[in-house]
Design a protein around this motif. Structure first.
Motif, PDB file in Angstrom:
ATOM      1  N   GLY A  78      22.826  40.892  32.812  1.00 11.88           N
ATOM      2  CA  GLY A  78      23.005  42.328  32.728  1.00 11.88           C
ATOM      3  C   GLY A  78      22.794  43.084  34.025  1.00 11.88           C
ATOM      4  O   GLY A  78      22.930  44.298  34.065  1.00 11.88           O
ATOM      5  N   ILE A  79      22.491  42.372  35.109  1.00  7.40           N
ATOM      6  CA  ILE A  79      22.192  43.035  36.383  1.00  7.40           C
ATOM      7  C   ILE A  79      23.431  43.624  37.027  1.00  7.40           C
ATOM      8  O   ILE A  79      23.405  44.719  37.579  1.00  7.40           O
ATOM      9  CB  ILE A  79      21.492  42.050  37.348  1.00  7.40           C
ATOM     10  CG1 ILE A  79      20.127  41.682  36.773  1.00  7.40           C
ATOM     11  CG2 ILE A  79      21.362  42.644  38.736  1.00  7.40           C
ATOM     12  CD1 ILE A  79      19.444  40.548  37.482  1.00  7.40           C
ATOM     13  N   VAL A  80      24.554  42.888  36.963  1.00  4.83           N
ATOM     14  CA  VAL A  80      25.760  43.315  37.669  1.00  4.83           C
ATOM     15  C   VAL A  80      26.998  42.860  36.905  1.00  4.83           C
ATOM     16  O   VAL A  80      26.950  41.871  36.170  1.00  4.83           O
ATOM     17  CB  VAL A  80      25.762  42.757  39.120  1.00  4.83           C
ATOM     18  CG1 VAL A  80      25.908  41.248  39.145  1.00  4.83           C
ATOM     19  CG2 VAL A  80      26.809  43.417  39.989  1.00  4.83           C
ATOM     20  N   GLY A  81      28.079  43.595  37.076  1.00  5.25           N
ATOM     21  CA  GLY A  81      29.389  43.191  36.576  1.00  5.25           C
ATOM     22  C   GLY A  81      30.356  43.245  37.742  1.00  5.25           C
ATOM     23  O   GLY A  81      30.323  44.193  38.533  1.00  5.25           O
ATOM     24  N   VAL A  82      31.188  42.224  37.898  1.00  6.74           N
ATOM     25  CA  VAL A  82      32.155  42.157  38.999  1.00  6.74           C
ATOM     26  C   VAL A  82      33.502  41.754  38.420  1.00  6.74           C
ATOM     27  O   VAL A  82      33.593  40.754  37.701  1.00  6.74           O
ATOM     28  CB  VAL A  82      31.724  41.125  40.073  1.00  6.74           C
ATOM     29  CG1 VAL A  82      32.751  41.049  41.193  1.00  6.74           C
ATOM     30  CG2 VAL A  82      30.341  41.450  40.622  1.00  6.74           C
ATOM     31  N   PHE A  83      34.525  42.559  38.715  1.00  7.90           N
ATOM     32  CA  PHE A  83      35.856  42.184  38.270  1.00  7.90           C
ATOM     33  C   PHE A  83      36.905  42.650  39.268  1.00  7.90           C
ATOM     34  O   PHE A  83      36.706  43.601  40.012  1.00  7.90           O
ATOM     35  CB  PHE A  83      36.169  42.725  36.865  1.00  7.90           C
ATOM     36  CG  PHE A  83      36.134  44.217  36.719  1.00  7.90           C
ATOM     37  CD1 PHE A  83      37.278  44.985  36.910  1.00  7.90           C
ATOM     38  CD2 PHE A  83      34.960  44.868  36.363  1.00  7.90           C
ATOM     39  CE1 PHE A  83      37.255  46.358  36.746  1.00  7.90           C
ATOM     40  CE2 PHE A  83      34.936  46.247  36.198  1.00  7.90           C
ATOM     41  CZ  PHE A  83      36.082  46.990  36.396  1.00  7.90           C
ATOM     42  N   GLU A  84      38.009  41.922  39.264  1.00 11.84           N
ATOM     43  CA  GLU A  84      39.150  42.252  40.112  1.00 11.84           C
ATOM     44  C   GLU A  84      40.227  42.854  39.220  1.00 11.84           C
ATOM     45  O   GLU A  84      40.409  42.423  38.087  1.00 11.84           O
ATOM     46  CB  GLU A  84      39.676  40.994  40.787  1.00 11.84           C
ATOM     47  CG  GLU A  84      40.799  41.259  41.754  1.00 11.84           C
ATOM     48  CD  GLU A  84      41.246  40.005  42.469  1.00 11.84           C
ATOM     49  OE1 GLU A  84      42.469  39.828  42.601  1.00 11.84           O
ATOM     50  OE2 GLU A  84      40.387  39.199  42.888  1.00 11.84           O
ATOM     51  N   SER A  85      40.911  43.868  39.738  1.00  9.31           N
ATOM     52  CA  SER A  85      41.987  44.516  38.987  1.00  9.31           C
ATOM     53  C   SER A  85      43.265  44.507  39.798  1.00  9.31           C
ATOM     54  O   SER A  85      43.230  44.722  41.016  1.00  9.31           O
ATOM     55  CB  SER A  85      41.636  45.975  38.677  1.00  9.31           C
ATOM     56  OG  SER A  85      40.431  46.070  37.982  1.00  9.31           O
ATOM     57  N   ILE A  86      44.372  44.279  39.117  1.00  9.72           N
ATOM     58  CA  ILE A  86      45.698  44.468  39.700  1.00  9.72           C
ATOM     59  C   ILE A  86      46.307  45.637  38.936  1.00  9.72           C
ATOM     60  O   ILE A  86      46.518  45.557  37.722  1.00  9.72           O
ATOM     61  CB  ILE A  86      46.555  43.199  39.608  1.00  9.72           C
ATOM     62  CG1 ILE A  86      45.870  42.065  40.374  1.00  9.72           C
ATOM     63  CG2 ILE A  86      47.962  43.464  40.144  1.00  9.72           C
ATOM     64  CD1 ILE A  86      46.538  40.714  40.245  1.00  9.72           C
ATOM     65  N   VAL A  87      46.530  46.734  39.659  1.00  7.93           N
ATOM     66  CA  VAL A  87      46.922  48.009  39.060  1.00  7.93           C
ATOM     67  C   VAL A  87      48.345  48.332  39.492  1.00  7.93           C
ATOM     68  O   VAL A  87      48.664  48.271  40.679  1.00  7.93           O
ATOM     69  CB  VAL A  87      45.961  49.129  39.519  1.00  7.93           C
ATOM     70  CG1 VAL A  87      46.272  50.439  38.807  1.00  7.93           C
ATOM     71  CG2 VAL A  87      44.501  48.733  39.310  1.00  7.93           C
ATOM     72  N   PRO A  88      49.225  48.695  38.543  1.00  8.91           N
ATOM     73  CA  PRO A  88      50.601  49.014  38.931  1.00  8.91           C
ATOM     74  C   PRO A  88      50.669  50.228  39.860  1.00  8.91           C
ATOM     75  O   PRO A  88      49.788  51.088  39.838  1.00  8.91           O
ATOM     76  CB  PRO A  88      51.299  49.310  37.600  1.00  8.91           C
ATOM     77  CG  PRO A  88      50.247  49.419  36.573  1.00  8.91           C
ATOM     78  CD  PRO A  88      48.981  48.865  37.120  1.00  8.91           C
TER      79      PRO A  88
END
Length: 153
Positions: free
Chosen positions: A29-39
C-alpha cells in the motif's frame, strides 16, 4: 522484493491502456506505479484525488496539464507533481499517442483502472457508475475537461 512478471497487469479503458507495474498488493500500500498509453487528444475528466499525491512523468508526447486554473506544458523527460486535494486534468497535446509513468503515494488508486476496465463505464452515459466507482477510491469527478476554463469550484 521484486515484482514478478505475472503480477504486472494491463487493462484498457476509454482508449487508454494502463500497465500496473507496482500496486498496493506488491508494495503493502505504500506506492502505486503504472504506465499509460493515452490517445492523441485524450485525457481524464477534471478530478480530485482525496487520498494520494501523484507524480506523472511524461515519456512520449507533449502533455498539457490543468491545475489551479493554470495550464502547464510538460514534454518528454519531464514530470509534474499533482498534490492530493487539488482539481486537475491533462490531455495529450501531440498528434500521436502519449506515454507516461504515474507514481501514486500511497498506492491503491491504480486498482480503480482495473475495476473501470472490467465494468467498462462510458462517458457521459454511465457517469453515475463512474461517480460511484470514484467514491470508493477517493476520486471526485468534477466534469468534462472541455479544455478547462475554471472547474476548481
Amino acid at each position: 522484493m521484486s515484482v514478478a512478471a505475472e503480477n504486472i497487469r494491463t487493462v484498457t479503458w476509454m482508449g487508454t491502456t494502463y500497465t500496473i507495474n507496482v500496486g498496493r498488493f506488491e508494495s503493502g500500500g505504500i506506492v502505486g506505479v503504472f504506465e499509460s498509453i493515452v490517445p492523441a487528444g485524450g485525457g481524464p475528466p477534471v478530478h480530485i484525488h482525496h487520498n494520494e499525491d501523484e507524480v506523472i512523468h511524461v515519456i512520449e508526447g507533449d502533455y498539457e496539464f490543468w491545475m489551479n486554473g493554470e495550464v502547464v506544458l510538460v514534454r518528454p523527460g519531464n514530470s509534474i507533481f499533482l498534490p492530493r486535494g487539488v482539481a486537475h486534468t491533462f490531455r495529450v497535446a501531440s498528434t500521436s499517442p502519449g506515454r507516461n509513468l504515474t507514481i501514486l503515494t500511497p498506492g491503491g488508486m491504480e486498482e480503480f483502472f482495473v475495476e473501470a476496465a472490467a465494468q467498462a463505464p462510458r462517458l457521459p452515459e454511465h457517469m453515475d457508475r463512474l461517480l460511484q466507482l470514484g467514491d470508493r477510491y477517493g476520486i471526485e469527478f468534477r466534469g468534462p475537461a472541455n479544455w478547462v476554463v475554471d472547474q476548481a469550484h
